[in-house]
Design an enzyme around this catalytic site. Sequence first.
Site: not given
Length: 449
Positions: A219, A271-272, A43-44, A87, A142, A165, A140, A292, A83
């Site tokens: 994240h 994810d990004n 994540d991130d 996903r 989301h 998140s 996660k 992001k 996010c």
Amino acid sequence: MIHASASRRVGFLLALLCCPLVAAAADEEKKADPPNIVILFADDLGYGDLGCFGHPTIATPNLDRMAREGLRLTQFYVAECVCTPSRAALLTGRLPIRNGMCSDTKRVLFTDSLGGLPEGEITIADTLKGKGYATACVGKWHLGHLPQFLPTRQGFDSYYGIPYSNDMKPTVLLRGATVIEDPADQTTLTKRYTAEAVSFIRQNRDQPFFLYMPHNFPHVPLFASDDFKDKSLRGLYGGVVEELDWSVGQVLDTLRELELDKKTLVFFTSDNGPWLIKNRNGGSAGLLRGGKGSTWEGGMREPTIAWWPGTIPAGGVSRELGCTTDLLATISALVDAPLPDDRVLDSYDLGPVLLGKGESPRKSMLYYRGRKLMAARLGPWKAHFMTQAGYRQANPEVHDPPLLFHLEHDPSEKYNVAKDHPDVIADIRKLVSEHEANLNAPPSQLEIR
């Protein structure tokens, strides 16, 4: 009496006749014993945050080894730069605008959101469950925190994790649909996710399984266990990434120990891009521009590794185009599962790329930010119709003519060459027009309150 040379010719002809039979038998064996599938989703995490993607001080020995034993994909994308829509795209093989999992006003789902991934969507988990796989989501989610949207309603047999998140309150830990910890102790979260994932693998070692492991980190807010938080040269952010690397090592070591490594495809990506406005608590996109929340390369091109010893050639680097939406078609082909034919998919089978046997069927990329198509790539060329710098720029800047970059010459998107290539811009405009002519965008799930 047959002469020796004649005997050799007969043997050679028999071998030729047998080759198709042997190949057919191998294909049937593969279908009868389909691979396990593991998707590890950070994540991130930024394009430049791993050792094997060029970071000078974050130590990622397990991911580096995974890259040496597998394939690094250097032009691999997500379908959105934040996010929730990212996903949704991975699991469904569809651009988020096709299923309402994006918005211009609410970038992601929040704890007061009433929407989520629609029940009618077909996920990778649904597809694999239909082929007899045990399925688990650890981490996660989301994609909707209400019971009707949780992983156990989207093809997963079990769920353990935070449903959104880790900066959203209340930060609860769920097992299935039941809250088991409120607030979740995030200092031990990566270790507990890892223990859950390893337990799932051990419990299902004798049947095909699908593990989707979307981590909550790096994240912000950042948390790491005592074993990692003060140990990295990169500070707390580095410690968080190094603990994720440890987690990857635990999963791969378990597969090796159980002798499942040669029958398991493991895919690692993010994810990004990095959350740049968090300064030292955010990551790095390396040589890529932006992060992001933006459709510059740093927001949507991700550090990606595919690993399947004995099947994916070791030590490879692929510069072919790919996207997380392609995982649905790729996995479906590997397990001989049909793709849904009642909806538009944005998914291509990357099997030839992973196996080192051919080019990617993907030749273009569409860069959405919410419901706005900001940019498009065709071959090496990328045109920006609008740009927006992550979270600090209130409104997009419109470009007419669009900015144009040759990404293989200029991956940092520094040199606008639009005036020299009107023909390329025309081709990209045609690609966009064809996409928009057949686009049916339902109302946003993220705006339901």
